[in-house]
Write a protein that holds these residues in place. Structure first.
Motif, PDB file in Angstrom:
ATOM      1  N   LEU A  45       0.709  -1.027   0.016  1.00 51.09           N
ATOM      2  CA  LEU A  45      -0.052  -0.001  -0.077  1.00 51.09           C
ATOM      3  C   LEU A  45       0.992   1.320   0.072  1.00 51.09           C
ATOM      4  O   LEU A  45       0.414   2.222  -0.623  1.00 51.09           O
ATOM      5  CB  LEU A  45      -0.677   0.089   1.182  1.00 51.09           C
ATOM      6  N   LYS A  46       1.950   1.173   0.812  1.00 46.52           N
ATOM      7  CA  LYS A  46       2.890   2.458   0.788  1.00 46.52           C
ATOM      8  C   LYS A  46       3.456   2.617  -0.454  1.00 46.52           C
ATOM      9  O   LYS A  46       3.731   3.529  -1.234  1.00 46.52           O
ATOM     10  CB  LYS A  46       3.911   2.147   1.835  1.00 46.52           C
ATOM     11  N   GLU A  47       3.774   1.453  -1.294  1.00 43.58           N
ATOM     12  CA  GLU A  47       4.351   1.717  -2.639  1.00 43.58           C
ATOM     13  C   GLU A  47       3.262   2.279  -3.449  1.00 43.58           C
ATOM     14  O   GLU A  47       3.579   3.028  -4.468  1.00 43.58           O
ATOM     15  CB  GLU A  47       4.998   0.298  -2.912  1.00 43.58           C
ATOM     16  N   LYS A  48       2.207   1.813  -3.376  1.00 43.14           N
ATOM     17  CA  LYS A  48       0.997   2.351  -4.380  1.00 43.14           C
ATOM     18  C   LYS A  48       0.714   3.826  -3.981  1.00 43.14           C
ATOM     19  O   LYS A  48       0.559   4.720  -4.833  1.00 43.14           O
ATOM     20  CB  LYS A  48      -0.312   1.477  -4.057  1.00 43.14           C
ATOM     21  N   ILE A  49       0.794   4.128  -2.594  1.00 44.41           N
ATOM     22  CA  ILE A  49       0.621   5.591  -2.361  1.00 44.41           C
ATOM     23  C   ILE A  49       1.778   6.448  -3.053  1.00 44.41           C
ATOM     24  O   ILE A  49       1.603   7.278  -3.573  1.00 44.41           O
ATOM     25  CB  ILE A  49       0.829   5.832  -0.918  1.00 44.41           C
ATOM     26  N   GLU A  50       3.141   5.943  -2.893  1.00 45.15           N
ATOM     27  CA  GLU A  50       4.105   6.742  -3.462  1.00 45.15           C
ATOM     28  C   GLU A  50       4.047   6.754  -4.951  1.00 45.15           C
ATOM     29  O   GLU A  50       4.343   7.802  -5.490  1.00 45.15           O
ATOM     30  CB  GLU A  50       5.513   5.968  -3.041  1.00 45.15           C
ATOM     31  N   ASP A  51       3.459   5.588  -5.480  1.00 44.60           N
ATOM     32  CA  ASP A  51       3.389   5.592  -6.843  1.00 44.60           C
ATOM     33  C   ASP A  51       2.343   6.698  -7.355  1.00 44.60           C
ATOM     34  O   ASP A  51       2.198   7.519  -8.394  1.00 44.60           O
ATOM     35  CB  ASP A  51       3.034   4.449  -7.499  1.00 44.60           C
ATOM     36  N   ALA A  52       1.317   6.770  -6.513  1.00 44.65           N
ATOM     37  CA  ALA A  52      -0.017   7.701  -6.865  1.00 44.65           C
ATOM     38  C   ALA A  52       0.450   9.108  -6.656  1.00 44.65           C
ATOM     39  O   ALA A  52       0.045   9.867  -7.195  1.00 44.65           O
ATOM     40  CB  ALA A  52      -1.066   7.274  -5.892  1.00 44.65           C
ATOM     41  N   LYS A  53       1.373   9.209  -5.701  1.00 46.66           N
ATOM     42  CA  LYS A  53       1.977  10.585  -5.459  1.00 46.66           C
ATOM     43  C   LYS A  53       2.832  11.066  -6.644  1.00 46.66           C
ATOM     44  O   LYS A  53       2.747  12.392  -7.071  1.00 46.66           O
ATOM     45  CB  LYS A  53       2.860  10.642  -4.229  1.00 46.66           C
TER      46      LYS A  53
END
Length: 252
Positions: A151-159
């Motif tokens: 989820l953190k990786e997805k959040i960073e990718d979304a950012k």
């Protein structure tokens, strides 16, 4: 009850008023209050001239802090006594089974429920996989960590995607503004050109109109002269007829 109250009072005396924990390396201020050395120094860290006591606000010279060996030994003794406050707080915080009023110590992995030892032998959970709360908590923490990292990786990718999108939007807005300015400039140039063309056309039309009027006047003059020449022999003939003289045409 009196002994319990005295014990609670003794534990409060051995506690730091700043961190509320037992005194560590206790020091006494000029006004007689006791604190952890690190706590009072941290409290006065940004001060320079005036160092107020956190309890009574009395102004204390920082260099007058005295190490309190007696309180240090007393704190060591008090820490070995049973902490009734902590035990009572733990008892209040620990959940109890609603059916059997026993502490919940097991976790049912099938029903995802907390159980007491008495619930373990009941028919509802008799053959279900059960784990101690600590073990179940550790296992579920590991699961949560395994879920959190993606989820953190997805959040960073979304950012990153959001930043890229915002940058593209900014560039598009900047290009649109540049195009608007260029179009305004072109429109102004076209407007000036049209005004000049209109003035030139109007001047040309006026010149043509003037020429046409002059040509019309010249044509009218020539027609008048021609009519005059045509009318002149006719007048002479009429006079000859009435006078009995030869006509002008014969003389001509």
């Amino acid at each position: 009850m009196a002994i319990a109250a005295s014990l609670v009072e003794l534990q409060a005396e051995a506690s730091c008023p700043i961190c509320l924990g037992y005194l560590k390396d206790p020091v006494t201020t000029h006004c007689g209050h006791n604190f952890c050395r690190s706590c009072i120094h941290q409290c006065w860290e940004d001060l320079q001239d005036i160092f107020p006591c956190p309890v009574c606000l009395h102004h204390c010279p920082e260099e007058n802090l005295r190490s309190n060996t007696q309180f240090h030994h007393m704190t060591d003794v008090v820490q070995q006594l049973p902490d009734r406050r902590k035990r009572k707080r733990q008892e209040e915080e620990e959940p109890l089974c609603g059916k059997h009023c026993l502490h919940l110590a097991l976790f049912c992995e099938k029903d995802l429920e907390l159980l007491c030892p008495q619930c373990r032998v009941s028919s509802d959970h008799q053959h279900h996989p059960l784990l101690p709360i600590e073990q179940a908590a550790a296992r579920n923490r590991r699961k949560l960590k395994s879920y959190i990292q993606p989820l953190k990786e997805k959040i960073e990718d979304a950012k990153v995607r959001c930043e890229v999108t915002m940058l593209k939007s900014f560039n598009v807005k900047r290009k649109m503004e540049t195009w608007r300015k260029e179009l305004r400039t072109e429109f102004e140039e076209i407007k000036i050109f049209l005004v000049k063309e209109q003035a030139a056309i109007c001047a040309s039309l006026l010149a043509e109109e003037h020429n046409a009027e002059e040509n019309l006047a010249e044509n009218q003059r020539q027609i008048s002269d021609h009519l005059f020449l045509l009318e002149k022999p006719a007048k002479c003939s009429n006079r000859e007829v009435f006078s009995g003289r030869p006509g002008c045409a014969d003389r001509c």
